[in-house]
Design a protein around this motif. Structure first.
Motif, short mmCIF file in Angstrom:
data_model
loop_
_atom_site.label_atom_id
_atom_site.label_comp_id
_atom_site.label_asym_id
_atom_site.label_seq_id
_atom_site.Cartn_x
_atom_site.Cartn_y
_atom_site.Cartn_z
N PRO A 114 35.94 -1.66 -20.17
CA PRO A 114 37.07 -1.08 -19.44
C PRO A 114 36.87 -1.09 -17.93
CG PRO A 114 35.91 0.61 -20.68
CD PRO A 114 35.30 -0.70 -21.04
N ILE A 115 35.66 -1.24 -17.48
CA ILE A 115 35.42 -1.39 -16.05
C ILE A 115 35.95 -2.77 -15.68
CG2 ILE A 115 33.69 -1.48 -14.24
CD1 ILE A 115 31.87 0.15 -16.10
N LYS A 116 36.74 -2.86 -14.66
CA LYS A 116 37.44 -4.10 -14.34
C LYS A 116 36.55 -5.09 -13.58
CE LYS A 116 41.29 -2.96 -16.20
NZ LYS A 116 41.78 -3.60 -17.37
N ILE A 117 35.42 -5.38 -14.15
CA ILE A 117 34.55 -6.43 -13.61
C ILE A 117 34.86 -7.68 -14.41
CG2 ILE A 117 32.18 -7.21 -13.29
CD1 ILE A 117 31.35 -4.27 -13.20
N ASN A 118 35.20 -8.74 -13.74
CA ASN A 118 35.62 -9.94 -14.42
C ASN A 118 34.83 -11.13 -13.87
OD1 ASN A 118 36.95 -11.90 -15.82
ND2 ASN A 118 38.99 -11.09 -15.40
N PRO A 119 33.60 -11.30 -14.35
CA PRO A 119 32.76 -12.37 -13.79
C PRO A 119 33.28 -13.77 -14.07
CG PRO A 119 31.69 -11.35 -15.68
CD PRO A 119 32.91 -10.55 -15.39
N TRP A 120 33.96 -13.98 -15.22
CA TRP A 120 34.48 -15.31 -15.52
C TRP A 120 35.57 -15.70 -14.53
CZ3 TRP A 120 31.28 -17.95 -18.02
CH2 TRP A 120 30.53 -17.43 -19.06
N SER A 121 36.45 -14.77 -14.26
CA SER A 121 37.52 -15.07 -13.30
C SER A 121 36.96 -15.30 -11.90
CB SER A 121 38.53 -13.92 -13.25
OG SER A 121 39.18 -13.79 -14.49
N ALA A 122 35.99 -14.49 -11.51
CA ALA A 122 35.38 -14.66 -10.19
C ALA A 122 34.67 -16.01 -10.10
CB ALA A 122 34.41 -13.53 -9.91
N LEU A 123 33.98 -16.38 -11.17
CA LEU A 123 33.29 -17.67 -11.19
C LEU A 123 34.29 -18.81 -11.15
CD1 LEU A 123 30.62 -19.19 -11.47
CD2 LEU A 123 30.90 -19.05 -13.96
N ALA A 124 35.36 -18.71 -11.94
CA ALA A 124 36.38 -19.76 -11.94
C ALA A 124 37.06 -19.87 -10.58
CB ALA A 124 37.43 -19.46 -13.03
N LYS A 125 37.31 -18.72 -9.95
CA LYS A 125 37.94 -18.73 -8.64
C LYS A 125 37.03 -19.39 -7.60
CE LYS A 125 40.37 -15.13 -7.56
NZ LYS A 125 40.79 -13.77 -7.14
N ALA A 126 35.74 -19.08 -7.66
CA ALA A 126 34.79 -19.67 -6.71
C ALA A 126 34.71 -21.18 -6.90
CB ALA A 126 33.42 -19.03 -6.88
N ILE A 127 34.68 -21.61 -8.15
CA ILE A 127 34.63 -23.05 -8.42
C ILE A 127 35.92 -23.72 -7.96
CG2 ILE A 127 34.58 -24.78 -10.27
CD1 ILE A 127 32.65 -22.88 -11.77
N GLY A 128 37.06 -23.08 -8.23
CA GLY A 128 38.34 -23.63 -7.81
C GLY A 128 38.43 -23.76 -6.30
N ARG A 129 37.95 -22.76 -5.59
CA ARG A 129 37.98 -22.83 -4.12
C ARG A 129 37.06 -23.93 -3.61
NH1 ARG A 129 38.43 -16.54 -2.98
NH2 ARG A 129 40.70 -16.41 -3.01
N ALA A 130 35.91 -24.09 -4.25
CA ALA A 130 34.99 -25.14 -3.83
C ALA A 130 35.60 -26.52 -4.04
CB ALA A 130 33.67 -25.01 -4.60
N ILE A 131 36.28 -26.68 -5.16
CA ILE A 131 36.87 -27.98 -5.48
C ILE A 131 38.11 -28.24 -4.62
CG2 ILE A 131 38.09 -29.28 -7.27
CD1 ILE A 131 36.22 -27.92 -9.31
N ASN A 132 38.92 -27.22 -4.43
CA ASN A 132 40.21 -27.38 -3.75
C ASN A 132 40.20 -26.90 -2.30
OD1 ASN A 132 41.56 -28.39 -6.05
ND2 ASN A 132 41.66 -26.32 -6.88
N GLY A 133 39.07 -26.73 -1.71
CA GLY A 133 38.98 -26.21 -0.35
C GLY A 133 39.80 -27.00 0.65
N GLU A 134 39.74 -28.32 0.56
CA GLU A 134 40.49 -29.17 1.49
C GLU A 134 42.00 -29.02 1.29
OE1 GLU A 134 41.01 -33.90 2.33
OE2 GLU A 134 39.04 -33.19 1.72
N VAL A 135 42.42 -28.94 0.03
CA VAL A 135 43.85 -28.76 -0.27
C VAL A 135 44.33 -27.40 0.23
CG1 VAL A 135 45.53 -28.55 -2.14
CG2 VAL A 135 43.77 -30.32 -2.25
N ILE A 136 43.53 -26.37 0.01
CA ILE A 136 43.88 -25.03 0.48
C ILE A 136 44.02 -25.02 2.00
CG2 ILE A 136 43.04 -22.65 0.69
CD1 ILE A 136 41.82 -23.02 -2.14
N ALA A 137 43.12 -25.68 2.69
CA ALA A 137 43.19 -25.74 4.16
C ALA A 137 44.46 -26.46 4.61
CB ALA A 137 41.95 -26.44 4.71
N LYS A 138 44.82 -27.53 3.92
CA LYS A 138 46.04 -28.26 4.28
C LYS A 138 47.28 -27.42 4.00
CE LYS A 138 44.29 -32.95 3.88
NZ LYS A 138 44.40 -34.25 3.20
#
Length: 139
Positions: A24-48
């Motif tokens: 019930p504690i709202k710690i979500n390591p999978w989502s945080a990990l997926a978000k970090a990977i997504g930002r690493a992969i899509n960093g250039e797209v996000i900047a654009k």
């Protein structure tokens, strides 16, 4: 480390991460990990995309200023016509009054925008409109 130890350690880590996510504690390591990977992969797209948003905001501001300048030109032109005795229909007055309202709102929202050129002309147009309404003297 043997393959069995790695598999056991990986299995324990997987179980711990899953339990933490379900707890019930709202710690979500999978989502945080997926978000970090997504930002690493899509960093250039996000900047654009961020740059496109900034450009769009700038273009919108420039278009609003052009619209205000066009309103100002129509107001001044209409005012000149009234000085030279050109008569107008009620619809022309209604349109120029909308331009005056749009222009005044823009000027109120943008205090650094030059506004001293239409104040008297706008007032003159409004006065003529009121007179025409009283006497029903439109073109």
């Amino acid at each position: 480390m043997t393959a069995a130890e790695i598999a056991t350690g990986g299995g324990i880590l997987l179980a711990v991460l899953t339990v933490i996510q379900i707890a019930p504690i709202k710690i979500n390591p999978w989502s945080a990990l997926a978000k970090a990977i997504g930002r690493a992969i899509n960093g250039e797209v996000i900047a654009k995309v961020d740059q496109l948003e900034r450009d769009l905001v700038g273009m919108k501001a420039a278009q609003e200023e052009r619209d205000a300048i066009n309103c100002r030109s129509r107001i001044l032109h209409f005012g000149d016509e009234t000085i030279h005795g050109v008569r107008h229909t009620k619809e022309h007055f209604d349109q120029i009054l909308r331009d005056i309202t749009t222009y005044e709102r823009y000027c109120d929202d943008h205090p650094n925008f030059e506004n001293n050129t239409t104040v008297l002309t706008s007032q003159r147009i409004k006065n003529i409109y009121e007179d025409c309404l009283k006497t029903a003297d439109f073109l």
